[in-house]
Design a protein around this motif. Structure first.
Motif, mmCIF file in Angstrom:
data_model
loop_
_atom_site.group_PDB
_atom_site.id
_atom_site.type_symbol
_atom_site.label_atom_id
_atom_site.label_comp_id
_atom_site.label_asym_id
_atom_site.label_seq_id
_atom_site.Cartn_x
_atom_site.Cartn_y
_atom_site.Cartn_z
ATOM 1 N N LYS A 2 33.703 40.575 52.610
ATOM 2 C CA LYS A 2 33.694 40.307 50.815
ATOM 3 C C LYS A 2 34.776 41.817 50.316
ATOM 4 N N SER A 3 35.802 41.598 49.546
ATOM 5 C CA SER A 3 37.276 42.786 49.555
ATOM 6 C C SER A 3 37.100 42.655 48.075
ATOM 7 N N LEU A 4 37.095 43.762 47.468
ATOM 8 C CA LEU A 4 37.232 43.525 46.160
ATOM 9 C C LEU A 4 38.468 44.588 46.061
ATOM 10 N N ILE A 5 38.974 44.734 45.002
ATOM 11 C CA ILE A 5 40.543 45.558 44.431
ATOM 12 C C ILE A 5 40.059 45.314 43.348
ATOM 13 N N ASP A 19 48.620 44.185 43.060
ATOM 14 C CA ASP A 19 48.738 42.627 43.770
ATOM 15 C C ASP A 19 49.300 42.542 45.447
ATOM 16 N N VAL A 20 49.799 43.788 45.862
ATOM 17 C CA VAL A 20 50.393 43.529 47.154
ATOM 18 C C VAL A 20 49.462 43.158 48.294
ATOM 19 N N CYS A 21 47.952 44.458 47.634
ATOM 20 C CA CYS A 21 46.640 44.397 48.769
ATOM 21 C C CYS A 21 45.911 43.144 48.470
ATOM 22 N N HIS A 22 46.230 42.317 47.098
ATOM 23 C CA HIS A 22 45.583 40.873 47.055
ATOM 24 C C HIS A 22 45.664 39.881 47.941
ATOM 25 N N ASP A 23 47.754 39.829 48.100
ATOM 26 C CA ASP A 23 47.736 38.598 48.246
ATOM 27 C C ASP A 23 48.161 39.243 50.064
ATOM 28 N N THR A 24 47.990 40.062 50.699
ATOM 29 C CA THR A 24 47.700 40.208 52.118
ATOM 30 C C THR A 24 46.620 40.865 52.776
ATOM 31 N N LEU A 25 45.409 40.904 52.327
ATOM 32 C CA LEU A 25 43.748 40.365 52.462
ATOM 33 C C LEU A 25 43.247 39.950 52.633
ATOM 34 N N THR A 26 42.703 40.013 53.824
ATOM 35 C CA THR A 26 42.148 38.171 54.225
ATOM 36 C C THR A 26 41.377 38.138 53.601
ATOM 37 N N GLY A 27 39.595 36.753 53.959
ATOM 38 C CA GLY A 27 39.252 36.406 53.211
ATOM 39 C C GLY A 27 38.961 36.524 52.073
ATOM 40 N N ASP A 28 37.474 36.609 51.457
ATOM 41 C CA ASP A 28 36.855 36.345 50.523
ATOM 42 C C ASP A 28 36.970 37.256 49.488
ATOM 43 N N THR A 29 38.822 37.552 48.483
ATOM 44 C CA THR A 29 39.176 39.078 47.844
ATOM 45 C C THR A 29 38.981 38.214 46.220
ATOM 46 N N ASP A 30 38.677 39.469 45.799
ATOM 47 C CA ASP A 30 38.251 39.498 43.911
ATOM 48 C C ASP A 30 39.190 40.591 43.687
ATOM 49 N N ILE A 31 40.050 40.415 42.837
ATOM 50 C CA ILE A 31 40.741 41.473 42.143
ATOM 51 C C ILE A 31 40.713 41.812 40.395
ATOM 52 N N TYR A 32 40.283 42.987 39.598
ATOM 53 C CA TYR A 32 40.102 43.135 38.743
ATOM 54 C C TYR A 32 40.793 44.679 38.375
ATOM 55 N N HIS A 33 41.386 44.515 36.948
ATOM 56 C CA HIS A 33 41.355 45.583 36.268
ATOM 57 C C HIS A 33 40.761 46.635 36.432
ATOM 58 N N VAL A 34 40.139 47.853 35.926
ATOM 59 C CA VAL A 34 39.195 48.715 36.195
ATOM 60 C C VAL A 34 38.141 48.464 34.718
ATOM 61 N N ASN A 35 38.737 48.064 34.114
ATOM 62 C CA ASN A 35 37.837 47.863 32.492
ATOM 63 C C ASN A 35 37.601 46.671 33.214
ATOM 64 N N GLU A 36 37.624 45.675 33.469
ATOM 65 C CA GLU A 36 37.126 44.639 33.579
ATOM 66 C C GLU A 36 36.129 44.437 35.239
ATOM 67 N N LEU A 45 34.222 45.926 51.928
ATOM 68 C CA LEU A 45 35.256 46.835 51.489
ATOM 69 C C LEU A 45 35.798 46.212 50.016
ATOM 70 N N ILE A 46 35.950 48.182 48.911
ATOM 71 C CA ILE A 46 36.716 48.123 48.380
ATOM 72 C C ILE A 46 37.510 49.628 47.940
ATOM 73 N N ALA A 47 38.716 47.965 47.740
ATOM 74 C CA ALA A 47 40.449 49.000 47.346
ATOM 75 C C ALA A 47 40.178 49.320 45.859
ATOM 76 N N VAL A 48 40.441 50.967 45.983
ATOM 77 C CA VAL A 48 40.652 51.144 44.766
ATOM 78 C C VAL A 48 41.688 51.850 44.505
ATOM 79 N N GLY A 49 42.648 51.483 43.507
ATOM 80 C CA GLY A 49 43.948 51.687 43.127
ATOM 81 C C GLY A 49 43.914 53.045 41.819
ATOM 82 N N PHE A 50 44.302 53.774 41.640
ATOM 83 C CA PHE A 50 44.514 54.430 40.421
ATOM 84 C C PHE A 50 46.109 55.082 40.203
#
Ligand SMILES: Cc1cc2nc3c(=O)[nH]c(=O)nc-3n(C[C@H](O)[C@H](O)[C@H](O)COP(=O)(O)O)c2cc1C
Length: 158
Positions: A2-5, A19-36, A45-50
Motif C-alpha cells: 500500500k503506497s501513499l503519495i 501525478d507522475v508517481c501516482h500514474d507509475t506506482l503499481t498497486g494500491d496507491t493514494d495521493i494527497y496534498h500535504v494539507n489533507e 511505501l510513502i512518497a513525499v514531494g516538496f
C-alpha cells in the motif's frame, strides 16, 4: 503493497511530479496534498514531494516528514529553482532525510521547477540575493517531459 503519495505545491511544479508517481506506482496507491494527507501509519511505501524554501523542504513537508513513523519505505522527490544536482539541491534532500526515523530510502529525485516571477523579483531586491537565483532562468519550463520521464523510470525500478 500500500503506497501513499503526499506532496506540497504552491504553483503546481511538485504536483506534476506527484501525478507522475501516482500514474507509475503499481498497486494500491493514494495521493494527497500535504494539507489533507492522512497519517502514514497504515502505508508500506510513502512518497513525499516538496519544494525548496530557503534551502530546505517547505515547512508543511518538513512537518509531515517528521511525523512518519520509523521503519517505513520512503521515496523523496522535490522541485527547486536551483540547478539539478547542485550542492543546494543535494543538501536540501539530505536535510529531508535527517527528518525521518530509521527510514529505508528506496529512491530520491529532484529537478528544477520554474519559480514564480514575483518571488524572483523579491529575491533580487534583497541586500544579499540567494545563491539559487542565478539558476532560476534555466528553471523556466521545468519540470519538463524529460524530467517527468526520468522520474517515471526511477519509480518503475523501485
Ligand atoms: C518563498 C519561496 C522561496 C524559495 N526558496 C527557494 C530556495 O531556497 N531554493 C530553490 O532552489 N528554490 C527556491 N524557490 C523556488 C521553488 O522551490 C521552485 O520554483 C519550486 O519548483 C516551486 O514548486 P511548486 O510549484 O510545487 O510550488 C522558492 C520559491 C518560493 C516561492
Amino acid at each position: 503493497m500500500k503506497s501513499l503519495i503526499v506532496y506540497s505545491s504552491q504553483t503546481g511544479n511538485t504536483k506534476k511530479l506527484a501525478d507522475v508517481c501516482h500514474d507509475t506506482l503499481t498497486g494500491d496507491t493514494d495521493i494527497y496534498h500535504v494539507n489533507e494527507a492522512p497519517e502514514p501509519d497504515s502505508y508500506d511505501l510513502i512518497a513525499v514531494g516538496f519544494w525548496l524554501q530557503q534551502g530546505k523542504p517547505d515547512p508543511l513537508s518538513m512537518d509531515y516528514l517528521s511525523r512518519i513513523p520509523k521503519g517505513k519505505k520512503i521515496f523523496l522527490f522535490a522541485t527547486h529553482a536551483a540547478a539539478k544536482g547542485s550542492d543546494h539541491a543535494t543538501q536540501a534532500m539530505d536535510y529531508a532525510v535527517t527528518l525521518l526515523k530509521e527510514p529505508t530510502i528506496v529512491g530520491t529525485f529532484s529537478c528544477q521547477g520554474e519559480a514564480n516571477p514575483k518571488i524572483l523579483e523579491k529575491a533580487k531586491g534583497k541586500p544579499q540575493p540567494p545563491a539559487w537565483l542565478k539558476d532560476a532562468p534555466q528553471a523556466v519550463g521545468h519540470p519538463d517531459t524529460a524530467d517527468m520521464n526520468a522520474l517515471k523510470q526511477m519509480i518503475k525500478n523501485i
